[in-house]
Design an enzyme around this catalytic site. Structure first.
Site, PDB file in Angstrom:
ATOM      1  N   LYS A 132       0.866  -1.175   0.000  1.00  0.00           N
ATOM      2  CA  LYS A 132       0.000   0.000   0.000  1.00  0.00           C
ATOM      3  C   LYS A 132       0.901   1.223   0.000  1.00  0.00           C
ATOM      4  CE  LYS A 132      -3.867   2.311   2.230  1.00  0.00           C
ATOM      5  NZ  LYS A 132      -3.264   3.652   2.211  1.00  0.00           N
ATOM      6  N   GLY A 189       6.094   3.858  10.690  1.00  0.00           N
ATOM      7  CA  GLY A 189       5.372   5.115  10.790  1.00  0.00           C
ATOM      8  C   GLY A 189       5.089   5.483  12.230  1.00  0.00           C
ATOM      9  N   SER A 190       3.960   6.142  12.451  1.00  0.00           N
ATOM     10  CA  SER A 190       3.628   6.671  13.768  1.00  0.00           C
ATOM     11  C   SER A 190       3.145   5.581  14.716  1.00  0.00           C
ATOM     12  CB  SER A 190       2.532   7.733  13.636  1.00  0.00           C
ATOM     13  OG  SER A 190       1.315   7.135  13.202  1.00  0.00           O
ATOM     14  N   GLY A 193      -0.603   5.007  14.061  1.00  0.00           N
ATOM     15  CA  GLY A 193      -0.831   4.213  12.861  1.00  0.00           C
ATOM     16  C   GLY A 193      -0.484   2.755  13.062  1.00  0.00           C
ATOM     17  N   GLY A 194       0.656   2.496  13.666  1.00  0.00           N
ATOM     18  CA  GLY A 194       1.082   1.122  13.903  1.00  0.00           C
ATOM     19  C   GLY A 194       0.150   0.382  14.837  1.00  0.00           C
ATOM     20  N   GLU A 213       7.300  -0.653  13.080  1.00  0.00           N
ATOM     21  CA  GLU A 213       8.294   0.235  13.696  1.00  0.00           C
ATOM     22  C   GLU A 213       7.613   1.580  13.864  1.00  0.00           C
ATOM     23  OE1 GLU A 213      11.765   2.974  12.241  1.00  0.00           O
ATOM     24  OE2 GLU A 213      12.043   0.917  11.540  1.00  0.00           O
ATOM     25  N   CYS A 250      13.987   7.759  11.983  1.00  0.00           N
ATOM     26  CA  CYS A 250      13.461   7.047  13.147  1.00  0.00           C
ATOM     27  C   CYS A 250      14.498   6.929  14.248  1.00  0.00           C
ATOM     28  CB  CYS A 250      12.938   5.680  12.737  1.00  0.00           C
ATOM     29  SG  CYS A 250      14.054   4.751  11.681  1.00  0.00           S
ATOM     30  N   GLU A 341       8.161  10.935  21.534  1.00  0.00           N
ATOM     31  CA  GLU A 341       8.929  11.384  20.372  1.00  0.00           C
ATOM     32  C   GLU A 341       8.338  12.661  19.774  1.00  0.00           C
ATOM     33  OE1 GLU A 341      10.509   9.503  16.140  1.00  0.00           O
ATOM     34  OE2 GLU A 341       8.550   8.907  16.923  1.00  0.00           O
TER      35      GLU A 341
END
Length: 477
Positions: A132, A189-190, A193-194, A213, A250, A341
């Site tokens: 995606k 990603g965030s 989102g994860g 991650e 990251c 973060e």
């Protein structure tokens, strides 16, 4: 996903050398795109030509690394215990899970996106992949996907081993994770989102692994002797790491710990001066800039937080300015959101009361991708418990260096305890990243004709096999 499932058996049974040829063909096709690809990505991401050239080299290097891994063969961990009195014939190896869904990352449009490490490792493991695309660089993703499709045609790879979806909606991602043919998910990603994808995967009738991650403040610890001898040089090195690529890595060092003293106060001053000279710059896309601005403002507004230096910026709507701030250990511990973060060119320096408080602060943090320690030998001898704690908190420990710059190598560990990743046992970089997409299968008392090639008494794959406790190398025939 039905098409990926139909491709799964054919791809699983493809000889490793054919998979290796395909990986190399993808690399060649991406390189053949030349500067045209670079130009498109520059327009979509604001990243520099030099940065993108380096990232493309890393991406094609990853693909060729997996090709070499496939030809060498030991990654399948073929293990054979032949029948003995009172024991059956047992043969075990790693086998692919099946169709994998990969979500492209915004901050690495090549290396963590369409043909990046998740896609490359899953294909190498024998899993069909559905990518995606990230909506921040759709044209880049489509061009790279077309390069992969050309490699499929040239190598006569089974149809639908790789597929590309460029719908930007969240519902599409949810449907892909929930689809019954999806066997695993890769995401960079965030945290929000994860965890959304992880939640979808756990809600299924048959939960599947999500290798996400998601974020890390990557603490940097500056111990007293190193600070005394090299404080200003360390400050400049850390400032360069914080501002590298507008802080969009990251492994960006978002938190720095030291014991309060005149040397650490000077360290704060030097870092502030360094970042104040870095020009404000555009970030990858407007969403990341908005998030950076909001989280930076929230951190600076917290009680006891003071700004040490920031680049001037009259266009905060379009540009991000690097910022260094500092806070006492007491105020940091009582303000939980300072532990989170701030994705971008921001770092918070914590002035700890003593070594005990420094350890308390490190203990208060969640899991991390990295932990960096600046130390002289005497520092390490004194602070052994701090080093032990760092090993429990992070996937990679760096001595006298900064965390930015993730080397693609077999020994690299790019992962860490939650919330850095959803599963700290696996790396997203290096050949061992394939272990996310496989599971061990044992064959008991099978006739050799029905065994996978790697488990036969003689094979033509040129692989290492553990036979009755002894490693044996079968040469390519």
């Amino acid at each position: 996903m039905r098409q990926a499932e139909q491709a799964a058996d054919a791809w699983r049974n493809t000889q490793p050398v054919q998979r290796a040829d395909f990986m190399e063909a993808i690399a060649t096709e991406i390189e053949a795109l030349g500067r045209d690809l670079i130009a498109v990505t520059m327009a979509e991401t604001h990243l520099s030509e030099a940065r993108l050239q380096g990232e493309r080299t890393r991406t094609t290097g990853q693909l060729r690394m997996y090709a070499s891994m496939l030809r060498e063969g030991s990654w399948v961990e073929a293990t054979i215990d032949t029948a003995q009195e009172g024991r059956p014939d047992l043969r075990k190896m790693l086998m692919p899970l099946g169709p994998v869904v990969v979500f492209g990352a915004s901050n690495f449009p090549y290396a963590y996106s369409t043909a990046g490490g998740d896609t490359a490792s899953a294909l190498a493991a024998g899993c069909p992949v559905v990518v995606k695309a990230h909506p921040a660089h759709p044209r880049t993703s489509r061009i790279v996907a077309e390069a992969i499709e050309r490699a499929i045609a040239k190598c006569q790879v089974p149809a639908h081993v790789f597929q590309h979806v460029d719908d930007a909606g969240y519902d599409t991602g949810k449907l892909l994770v929930l689809h019954p043919y999806t066997r695993a998910v890769g995401f960079t990603g965030s945290l929000s989102g994860g965890m959304a994808l992880y939640s979808y995967a756990q809600q299924r009738p048959d939960p599947i692994p999500v290798f996400a991650e998601m974020g890390s403040v990557n603490p940097v610890i500056v111990l007293p002797e190193a600070l005394s001898k090299h404080g200003e040089a360390i400050a400049r090195t850390c400032a360069a790491s914080v501002t590298l690529g507008v802080g969009q890595f990251c492994t960006n060092p978002g938190l720095i710990l030291g014991i309060d003293c005149a040397g650490l106060r000077r360290f704060v001053e030097v870092m502030g001066q360094e970042v104040a000279q870095v020009a404000a710059a555009p970030m990858l896309h407007d969403g990341i800039l908005r998030s950076y601005s909001e989280k930076r403002s929230r951190a600076l507004a917290a009680k006891g937080v003071f700004e040490a230096g920031s680049a001037p910026n009259e266009d905060t709507e379009h540009l991000a300015n690097a910022t260094i701030a500092w806070v006492s250990g007491e105020d940091f511990l009582r303000t939980p959101h300072l532990h989170e973060e701030v994705f971008g060119p921001f770092s918070l320096i914590v002035l700890c009361r003593d070594a005990t408080q420094m350890q308390d602060i490190l203990q208060s943090l969640g899991g991390q991708l990295t932990c960096s320690i600046w130390a002289e030998p005497t520092d390490l001898q004194i602070h052994t418990s701090l080093l032990a704690l760092a090993q429990r908190k992070a996937g990679r420990i760096i001595l006298n260096g900064v965390p930015t710059g993730v080397t693609v190598a077999a020994a690299m560990m790019h992962g860490g305890p939650f919330p850095a990743t959803t599963d700290s046992r696996f790396t997203a970089v290096g050949i061992h990243a394939v272990r996310r997409w496989v599971r061990p299968v044992c064959f008991q008392n099978f006739h050799e004709a029905f065994l996978p090639e790697a488990l036969k008494n003689r094979n033509t794959l040129g692989i290492w096999r553990l036979i009755n406790g002894q490693w044996n190398k079968e040469d390519v025939t």
